[in-house]
Design a protein around this motif. Structure first.
Motif, mmCIF file in Angstrom:
data_model
loop_
_atom_site.group_PDB
_atom_site.id
_atom_site.type_symbol
_atom_site.label_atom_id
_atom_site.label_comp_id
_atom_site.label_asym_id
_atom_site.label_seq_id
_atom_site.Cartn_x
_atom_site.Cartn_y
_atom_site.Cartn_z
ATOM 1 N N ALA A 29 32.147 -19.885 -11.967
ATOM 2 C CA ALA A 29 31.445 -19.455 -10.752
ATOM 3 C C ALA A 29 30.837 -18.074 -10.917
ATOM 4 O O ALA A 29 29.674 -17.832 -10.551
ATOM 5 N N SER A 33 26.792 -17.064 -10.917
ATOM 6 C CA SER A 33 26.305 -16.081 -9.942
ATOM 7 C C SER A 33 25.678 -14.884 -10.640
ATOM 8 O O SER A 33 24.622 -14.385 -10.228
ATOM 9 N N PHE A 66 28.964 -15.702 -4.179
ATOM 10 C CA PHE A 66 29.570 -16.930 -4.670
ATOM 11 C C PHE A 66 30.226 -17.617 -3.480
ATOM 12 O O PHE A 66 30.360 -17.027 -2.402
#
Length: 313
Positions: A29, A33, A66
């Motif tokens: 993640a 991002s 995120f």
């Protein structure tokens, strides 16, 4: 590249990394991002304390937006939501349930809410519930899927025709050309799952990643519709399911065959025979394990190249 989705999430590119079970931890993640997309933590395979750990680590690894994907059938969902609010996560994707249940609660805390749908009917219900956007996911996608088996190419324009909130396309998208096609069909952004499984940052087992990049066209199939439709790579467990169908297995017998933690056994622990291996049809187009940031860059480069080529027609 600014549009409704980049503005909604405060990101550079309209690319969302799907919050997949056993793949989407803080490393993946944060990498997505940091590369300009939107990374999602997959809470569906995390105990509440594990989700909290991943949120804390993700915040340390990126100062970019995120989010967290939360399947609404999660048994301790209240605990997940409390952790999300406690740590001031600003984006939540919900799936597999009624969006009315949590949308207002989250939005009152200043959280942007997106709901995953597989049909126009559910898209309209999500819009009625007040969500900020929907992910319209075609049945090419891996993992649990819509019962109507509507393809992405049909679903996106159908949903776009009926709702006014932003639409994110999912299912069968692993290249910049597919991203462009989805946006020509009316999507405002894309959610990419399977392609990010084949990255060093994904928490999936290395043997599973190898299975994904070795997969060919036709190596996945939707099955177990009596329980919850799921797209799987073919292996011994899949063959056992097919044999059970051939013998006329009941819903209860299929449930017993599936058992518990079958997906964890395959995708996270690396049992390629007895595990449940969830991945999309597009795995046949994935040929290498590539860093997440490079995947984002390749998607955008091919998107712009294909867009330029289109102008020459």
């Amino acid at each position: 590249m600014q549009n409704k989705i980049t503005q909604l999430f405060g990101i550079e590119y309209p690319i969302i990394q799907a919050g997949m079970v056993w793949a989407s931890g803080w490393r993946l993640a944060s990498a997505v991002s940091n590369a300009g997309g939107l990374g999602l933590l997959g809470a569906g395979s995390m105990y509440p304390e594990i989700l909290e750990e991943h949120i804390i680590k993700c915040k340390k690894a990126t100062d970019k937006p995120f989010g967290v994907n939360v399947p609404m059938l999660y048994p301790d969902i209240e605990k997940l939501m409390d952790i999300i609010v406690k740590h001031e996560v600003k984006i939540v994707f919900t799936s597999a349930g009624n969006p009315k249940t949590w949308t207002t609660f989250l939005q009152e805390k200043g959280i942007t809410v997106v709901h995953v749908v597989s049909s126009v009917k559910f898209a309209l219900k999500a819009q009625e519930a007040g969500v900020d956007a929907v992910v319209a996911e075609g049945f090419e996608a891996g993992g649990h899927n819509g019962r109507d088996e509507t393809t992405t190419m049909v679903l996106i324009p159908s949903v776009k025709e009926k709702i006014h909130i932003p639409v994110i396309a999912a299912g069968g998208i692993a290249t910049g050309r597919a991203m462009l096609a989805a946006m020509v069909l009316g999507a405002d952004g894309v959610q990419v799952g399977s392609r990010f499984v084949a990255s060093p940052e994904a928490s999936s087992h290395e043997l599973f990643k190898k299975y994904v990049v070795d997969a060919k066209e036709g190596d996945t199939q939707l099955t177990l519709k009596e329980l919850a439709p799921v797209r799987l790579l073919k292996n011994k467990f899949f063959n056992d399911v097919q044999a059970a169908y051939a013998k006329g297995a009941t819903k209860e017998e299929l449930k017993a065959l599936l058992g518990r933690a079958r997906a964890k056994k395959g995708m996270f622990e690396g049992d390629m025979e007895e595990g449940e291996l969830e991945i999309g049809q597009v795995s046949g187009l994935i040929h290498n394990i590539t860093p997440a940031a490079e995947i984002v860059r390749e998607l955008m480069e091919e998107f712009h190249r294909a867009k330029t080529e289109m102008r020459n027609y």
